[in-house]
Write an enzyme that holds these catalytic residues in place. Structure first.
Site, PDB file in Angstrom:
ATOM      1  N   SER A   8       0.847  -1.190   0.000  1.00 54.93           N
ATOM      2  CA  SER A   8       0.000   0.000   0.000  1.00 54.93           C
ATOM      3  C   SER A   8       0.884   1.241   0.000  1.00 54.93           C
ATOM      4  O   SER A   8       1.549   1.553   0.993  1.00 54.93           O
ATOM      5  CB  SER A   8      -0.901  -0.010   1.238  1.00 54.93           C
ATOM      6  OG  SER A   8      -1.699   1.152   1.275  1.00 54.93           O
ATOM      7  N   HIS A  32      -0.496  -1.087  -4.603  1.00 55.02           N
ATOM      8  CA  HIS A  32      -1.839  -0.705  -4.164  1.00 55.02           C
ATOM      9  C   HIS A  32      -1.885   0.812  -3.970  1.00 55.02           C
ATOM     10  O   HIS A  32      -1.161   1.364  -3.134  1.00 55.02           O
ATOM     11  CB  HIS A  32      -2.167  -1.414  -2.848  1.00 55.02           C
ATOM     12  CG  HIS A  32      -3.573  -1.247  -2.410  1.00 55.02           C
ATOM     13  ND1 HIS A  32      -4.606  -2.028  -2.881  1.00 55.02           N
ATOM     14  CD2 HIS A  32      -4.138  -0.387  -1.534  1.00 55.02           C
ATOM     15  CE1 HIS A  32      -5.742  -1.656  -2.319  1.00 55.02           C
ATOM     16  NE2 HIS A  32      -5.486  -0.659  -1.493  1.00 55.02           N
ATOM     17  N   ASP A  34      -4.307   3.887  -3.073  1.00 56.02           N
ATOM     18  CA  ASP A  34      -5.594   4.305  -2.534  1.00 56.02           C
ATOM     19  C   ASP A  34      -5.968   5.688  -3.061  1.00 56.02           C
ATOM     20  O   ASP A  34      -5.247   6.665  -2.824  1.00 56.02           O
ATOM     21  CB  ASP A  34      -5.545   4.340  -1.007  1.00 56.02           C
ATOM     22  CG  ASP A  34      -5.561   2.950  -0.400  1.00 56.02           C
ATOM     23  OD1 ASP A  34      -6.468   2.174  -0.752  1.00 56.02           O
ATOM     24  OD2 ASP A  34      -4.674   2.636   0.415  1.00 56.02           O
ATOM     25  N   MET A  36      -8.762   8.462  -2.730  1.00 55.29           N
ATOM     26  CA  MET A  36      -9.852   8.868  -1.836  1.00 55.29           C
ATOM     27  C   MET A  36     -10.339  10.264  -2.209  1.00 55.29           C
ATOM     28  O   MET A  36      -9.566  11.094  -2.694  1.00 55.29           O
ATOM     29  CB  MET A  36      -9.382   8.856  -0.382  1.00 55.29           C
ATOM     30  CG  MET A  36      -8.834   7.525   0.086  1.00 55.29           C
ATOM     31  SD  MET A  36      -8.329   7.610   1.824  1.00 55.29           S
ATOM     32  CE  MET A  36      -7.547   6.008   2.042  1.00 55.29           C
ATOM     33  N   HIS A  65      -7.356   1.482  -5.985  1.00 50.49           N
ATOM     34  CA  HIS A  65      -8.513   1.215  -5.126  1.00 50.49           C
ATOM     35  C   HIS A  65      -9.287   2.523  -4.958  1.00 50.49           C
ATOM     36  O   HIS A  65      -8.807   3.467  -4.337  1.00 50.49           O
ATOM     37  CB  HIS A  65      -7.999   0.687  -3.776  1.00 50.49           C
ATOM     38  CG  HIS A  65      -9.046   0.514  -2.735  1.00 50.49           C
ATOM     39  ND1 HIS A  65      -8.731   0.239  -1.421  1.00 50.49           N
ATOM     40  CD2 HIS A  65     -10.407   0.554  -2.794  1.00 50.49           C
ATOM     41  CE1 HIS A  65      -9.853   0.141  -0.711  1.00 50.49           C
ATOM     42  NE2 HIS A  65     -10.865   0.332  -1.521  1.00 50.49           N
ATOM     43  N   MET A  67     -11.757   4.588  -3.346  1.00 51.59           N
ATOM     44  CA  MET A  67     -12.625   4.911  -2.212  1.00 51.59           C
ATOM     45  C   MET A  67     -13.245   6.278  -2.478  1.00 51.59           C
ATOM     46  O   MET A  67     -12.938   7.277  -1.822  1.00 51.59           O
ATOM     47  CB  MET A  67     -11.816   4.885  -0.917  1.00 51.59           C
ATOM     48  CG  MET A  67     -11.522   3.481  -0.443  1.00 51.59           C
ATOM     49  SD  MET A  67     -10.615   3.416   1.115  1.00 51.59           S
ATOM     50  CE  MET A  67      -8.943   3.403   0.497  1.00 51.59           C
ATOM     51  N   MET A 137     -12.373  -6.079   2.230  1.00 53.86           N
ATOM     52  CA  MET A 137     -11.868  -5.184   3.264  1.00 53.86           C
ATOM     53  C   MET A 137     -12.020  -5.882   4.604  1.00 53.86           C
ATOM     54  O   MET A 137     -13.123  -6.255   5.004  1.00 53.86           O
ATOM     55  CB  MET A 137     -12.643  -3.866   3.277  1.00 53.86           C
ATOM     56  CG  MET A 137     -12.480  -2.995   2.050  1.00 53.86           C
ATOM     57  SD  MET A 137     -10.791  -2.377   1.802  1.00 53.86           S
ATOM     58  CE  MET A 137     -10.515  -1.448   3.315  1.00 53.86           C
ATOM     59  N   ASP A 175      -7.562  -6.581   2.033  1.00 51.22           N
ATOM     60  CA  ASP A 175      -6.991  -5.258   2.334  1.00 51.22           C
ATOM     61  C   ASP A 175      -7.356  -4.905   3.763  1.00 51.22           C
ATOM     62  O   ASP A 175      -8.530  -4.759   4.096  1.00 51.22           O
ATOM     63  CB  ASP A 175      -7.560  -4.221   1.355  1.00 51.22           C
ATOM     64  CG  ASP A 175      -6.968  -2.828   1.573  1.00 51.22           C
ATOM     65  OD1 ASP A 175      -6.094  -2.667   2.445  1.00 51.22           O
ATOM     66  OD2 ASP A 175      -7.397  -1.904   0.855  1.00 51.22           O
TER      67      ASP A 175
END
Length: 225
Positions: A8, A32, A34, A36, A65, A67, A137, A175
């Protein structure tokens, strides 16, 4: 199947991105990332611009990913930036899931879907056959370092059973809190890809090569115990 590790990047030392990417290029299976928006989850971390900036030095797929509340807005920018996987949350796409999945594929990327802890596998049953990866998750999304939610082991087992019975091709990823304390039970349940963050990798040593070696030793020791 050989276990796969997906560091991550929001947990890495962002002052030494290039050096850390060079270390991970030789060891990791995915990156990975993220993404957001401050709405689906309260904080904001990485972005399509970050993906674009690091893509030229990455030798393995960038796994994004999402979010975010409106994942459709991110598909084309991420594809153009160099994403390999684009993975929205099932909770954000089910009103238009087939269109979103087709759009991701049409933009040359693989499709993953992410399930929040309280979201059942049945929520994605009508399009599960179209997915390249499913991420469970094992913590509530948005913040690193949260405790593992053991109820997710049954969800992993269910995904493994569905995959084996139906010949689906998706990877089963977890994750959240993938580390020495959980590697064994996650592996036994059917996890194939481990997203490793602060507790699983980056917090093990200030030297990332040493931290990676410690993670692999932890994994082998726990899984083979």
């Amino acid at each position: 199947m050989k276990p796969m590790f997906n560091p991550s990047l929001m947990c890495m030392d962002l002052l030494n991105i290039k050096e850390q990417i060079q270390v991970l290029n030789k060891r990791a299976d995915f990156y990975h990332v993220d993404i957001m928006d401050g709405h689906f989850v309260k904080n904001i971390t990485l972005s399509p611009d970050f993906v674009k900036a690091i893509h030229p030095i990455c030798d393995i797929p960038l796994d994004c990913h999402l979010m975010v509340t409106t994942p459709d807005d991110f598909i084309e920018p991420l594809a153009k930036a160099g994403a390999g996987f684009i993975c929205p949350h099932a909770e954000t796409i089910n009103s238009e899931a087939f269109r979103i999945i087709n759009k991701i594929h049409d933009n040359g990327c693989k499709v993953g879907v992410v399930l929040n802890p309280a979201t059942p596998v049945s929520y994605i049953k009508h399009y599960i056959h179209k997915l390249d990866k499913i991420t469970v998750m094992s913590v509530d999304p948005g913040f690193s370092g949260q405790p593992f939610i053991p109820e997710m082991l049954d969800k992993i087992r269910e995904l493994k059973q569905l995959k084996e019975e139906n010949g689906y091709h998706y990877l089963i990823e977890v994750d959240g809190s993938c580390n020495k304390r959980t590697f064994k039970q996650l592996t036994e349940a059917g996890t194939e890809v481990f997203v490793v963050g602060s507790t699983g990798l980056f917090g093990l040593d200030s030297n990332l090569e040493t931290a990676w070696d410690k993670m692999i030793a932890d994994f082998n020791q726990e899984v083979n115990a």
